[in-house]
Scaffold this motif. Structure first.
Motif, PDB file in Angstrom:
ATOM      1  N   UNK A 158      79.977  29.685 -63.711  1.00 58.63           N
ATOM      2  CA  UNK A 158      79.490  30.980 -63.260  1.00 58.63           C
ATOM      3  C   UNK A 158      79.685  31.011 -61.756  1.00 58.63           C
ATOM      4  N   UNK A 159      79.134  32.019 -61.106  1.00 59.75           N
ATOM      5  CA  UNK A 159      79.150  32.073 -59.653  1.00 59.75           C
ATOM      6  C   UNK A 159      77.788  32.481 -59.146  1.00 59.75           C
ATOM      7  N   UNK A 160      77.398  31.873 -58.026  1.00 63.16           N
ATOM      8  CA  UNK A 160      76.250  32.340 -57.274  1.00 63.16           C
ATOM      9  C   UNK A 160      76.822  33.326 -56.272  1.00 63.16           C
ATOM     10  N   UNK A 161      76.430  34.580 -56.395  1.00 55.74           N
ATOM     11  CA  UNK A 161      76.960  35.646 -55.554  1.00 55.74           C
ATOM     12  C   UNK A 161      75.867  36.077 -54.588  1.00 55.74           C
ATOM     13  N   UNK A 162      76.241  36.231 -53.330  1.00 56.98           N
ATOM     14  CA  UNK A 162      75.278  36.645 -52.317  1.00 56.98           C
ATOM     15  C   UNK A 162      74.686  37.994 -52.685  1.00 56.98           C
ATOM     16  N   UNK A 163      73.386  38.089 -52.579  1.00 56.27           N
ATOM     17  CA  UNK A 163      72.688  39.348 -52.781  1.00 56.27           C
ATOM     18  C   UNK A 163      71.947  39.686 -51.498  1.00 56.27           C
ATOM     19  N   UNK A 164      71.054  40.625 -51.567  1.00 56.69           N
ATOM     20  CA  UNK A 164      70.326  41.067 -50.381  1.00 56.69           C
ATOM     21  C   UNK A 164      69.607  39.909 -49.688  1.00 56.69           C
ATOM     22  N   UNK A 165      69.045  38.985 -50.457  1.00 57.24           N
ATOM     23  CA  UNK A 165      68.292  37.865 -49.883  1.00 57.24           C
ATOM     24  C   UNK A 165      68.925  36.506 -50.187  1.00 57.24           C
ATOM     25  N   UNK A 166      70.197  36.487 -50.530  1.00 56.49           N
ATOM     26  CA  UNK A 166      70.860  35.226 -50.884  1.00 56.49           C
ATOM     27  C   UNK A 166      72.168  35.033 -50.127  1.00 56.49           C
ATOM     28  N   UNK A 167      72.236  35.447 -48.873  1.00 55.04           N
ATOM     29  CA  UNK A 167      73.459  35.291 -48.087  1.00 55.04           C
ATOM     30  C   UNK A 167      73.381  34.116 -47.132  1.00 55.04           C
ATOM     31  N   UNK A 168      72.203  33.887 -46.577  1.00 55.23           N
ATOM     32  CA  UNK A 168      72.015  32.829 -45.586  1.00 55.23           C
ATOM     33  C   UNK A 168      70.786  32.022 -45.986  1.00 55.23           C
ATOM     34  N   UNK A 169      70.947  30.690 -46.001  1.00 53.86           N
ATOM     35  CA  UNK A 169      69.857  29.786 -46.344  1.00 53.86           C
ATOM     36  C   UNK A 169      69.676  28.774 -45.212  1.00 53.86           C
ATOM     37  N   UNK A 170      68.440  28.518 -44.837  1.00 51.40           N
ATOM     38  CA  UNK A 170      68.136  27.456 -43.876  1.00 51.40           C
ATOM     39  C   UNK A 170      67.522  26.306 -44.665  1.00 51.40           C
ATOM     40  N   UNK A 171      68.211  25.170 -44.652  1.00 45.72           N
ATOM     41  CA  UNK A 171      67.759  23.989 -45.377  1.00 45.72           C
ATOM     42  C   UNK A 171      67.386  22.926 -44.361  1.00 45.72           C
ATOM     43  N   UNK A 172      66.277  22.236 -44.580  1.00 42.56           N
ATOM     44  CA  UNK A 172      65.782  21.245 -43.632  1.00 42.56           C
ATOM     45  C   UNK A 172      66.389  19.868 -43.888  1.00 42.56           C
ATOM     46  N   UNK A 173      66.676  19.167 -42.791  1.00 40.65           N
ATOM     47  CA  UNK A 173      67.225  17.814 -42.899  1.00 40.65           C
ATOM     48  C   UNK A 173      66.234  16.938 -43.660  1.00 40.65           C
ATOM     49  N   UNK A 174      66.753  16.129 -44.558  1.00 41.28           N
ATOM     50  CA  UNK A 174      65.916  15.254 -45.384  1.00 41.28           C
ATOM     51  C   UNK A 174      66.576  13.882 -45.473  1.00 41.28           C
ATOM     52  N   UNK A 175      65.823  12.925 -45.954  1.00 42.18           N
ATOM     53  CA  UNK A 175      66.373  11.601 -46.204  1.00 42.18           C
ATOM     54  C   UNK A 175      67.479  11.732 -47.251  1.00 42.18           C
ATOM     55  N   UNK A 176      68.531  10.959 -47.101  1.00 46.91           N
ATOM     56  CA  UNK A 176      69.657  11.051 -48.034  1.00 46.91           C
ATOM     57  C   UNK A 176      69.253  10.846 -49.491  1.00 46.91           C
ATOM     58  N   UNK A 177      68.194  10.095 -49.727  1.00 43.85           N
ATOM     59  CA  UNK A 177      67.749   9.865 -51.107  1.00 43.85           C
ATOM     60  C   UNK A 177      67.350  11.166 -51.796  1.00 43.85           C
ATOM     61  N   UNK A 178      66.961  12.184 -51.025  1.00 47.06           N
ATOM     62  CA  UNK A 178      66.606  13.489 -51.597  1.00 47.06           C
ATOM     63  C   UNK A 178      67.802  14.146 -52.286  1.00 47.06           C
ATOM     64  N   UNK A 179      69.015  13.782 -51.877  1.00 47.15           N
ATOM     65  CA  UNK A 179      70.226  14.385 -52.448  1.00 47.15           C
ATOM     66  C   UNK A 179      70.917  13.488 -53.466  1.00 47.15           C
ATOM     67  N   UNK A 180      70.296  12.366 -53.819  1.00 44.66           N
ATOM     68  CA  UNK A 180      70.919  11.422 -54.751  1.00 44.66           C
ATOM     69  C   UNK A 180      71.247  12.068 -56.091  1.00 44.66           C
ATOM     70  N   UNK A 181      70.457  13.043 -56.507  1.00 45.27           N
ATOM     71  CA  UNK A 181      70.704  13.691 -57.801  1.00 45.27           C
ATOM     72  C   UNK A 181      72.014  14.477 -57.820  1.00 45.27           C
ATOM     73  N   UNK A 182      72.586  14.756 -56.652  1.00 48.15           N
ATOM     74  CA  UNK A 182      73.845  15.496 -56.579  1.00 48.15           C
ATOM     75  C   UNK A 182      75.071  14.601 -56.747  1.00 48.15           C
ATOM     76  N   UNK A 183      74.875  13.284 -56.681  1.00 52.51           N
ATOM     77  CA  UNK A 183      75.991  12.332 -56.713  1.00 52.51           C
ATOM     78  C   UNK A 183      76.160  11.789 -58.121  1.00 52.51           C
ATOM     79  N   UNK A 184      77.375  11.847 -58.640  1.00 52.93           N
ATOM     80  CA  UNK A 184      77.641  11.357 -59.993  1.00 52.93           C
ATOM     81  C   UNK A 184      78.417  10.047 -60.006  1.00 52.93           C
TER      82      UNK A 184
END
Length: 195
Positions: A158-184
């Motif tokens: 599918x696609x995530x398409x920018x909408x009125x409130x989905x064009x810009x996201x501010x994400x906070x820096x986190x420990x790399x372990x927080x993103x481990x679920x993204x790695x296969x």
């Protein structure tokens, strides 16, 4: 197999490739120091009820971004990639996307350096910049191809398409372990955990 071109979401007419000094400075900011042969940066945001109430059209309830850099001995340069994971506000399941990022680009009008990252085969992409204090990633998107539960299946895309409130996201820096679920990949997961 048909070769596809990666499309990035940066207006290249308004941007130019960063100088080596600008790119090195951006890398040091992105990866909290000069990257070695491998580097990772993780950014996370879980939107609370107050934020979602103020942005009723926002589709995304939580988002993770992993930016990686790996030195390519053949090219003698760093190669960049992204992995994006998120949860919808009104839909169950985990969704993700991934692709490659070009070299850092310098946007003339805003004095901002950012990566343009894209998904192969016209899968859209994202732009990734940093806040001035380096504590947050600013993710911009128009459209990015996504899959549910990390299964790149043509029928499930599918696609995530920018909408009125989905064009810009501010994400906070986190420990790399927080993103481990993204790695296969197991080797990459081990490298991520040791950084």
């Amino acid at each position: 197999m048909i070769a596809c071109v990666t499309i990035a979401t940066i207006d290249r007419a308004a941007a130019q490739e960063a100088t080596k000094a600008q790119a090195d400075a951006f890398n040091a900011r992105m990866f909290a120091g000069p990257p070695d042969k491998q580097a990772y940066a993780c950014f996370v945001r879980r939107y609370d009820a107050d934020h979602l109430n103020r942005h009723p059209k926002q589709k995304v309830a939580a988002m993770k971004l992993l930016i990686s850099a790996e030195y390519d001995a053949e090219d003698k340069a760093l190669q960049y990639a992204f992995r994006l994971g998120f949860k919808y506000r009104h839909r169950s399941g985990d969704f993700d996307s991934s692709g490659s990022c070009g070299h850092a680009l310098f946007e003339e009008n805003g004095n901002e350096v950012r990566f343009g990252c894209g998904v192969d085969c016209e899968g859209g992409g994202i732009g990734v910049a940093l806040s001035r204090d380096n504590k947050s990633a600013i993710v911009r998107l128009e459209r990015v191809r996504i899959w549910q539960n990390n299964k790149p299946d043509d029928d499930a895309e599918e696609s995530l398409v920018a909408g009125a409130d989905d064009k810009i996201f501010r994400l906070d820096r986190a420990d790399n372990s927080e993103c481990a679920s993204l790695v296969t990949d197991r080797k990459e997961l081990a490298a991520l955990r040791h950084k």
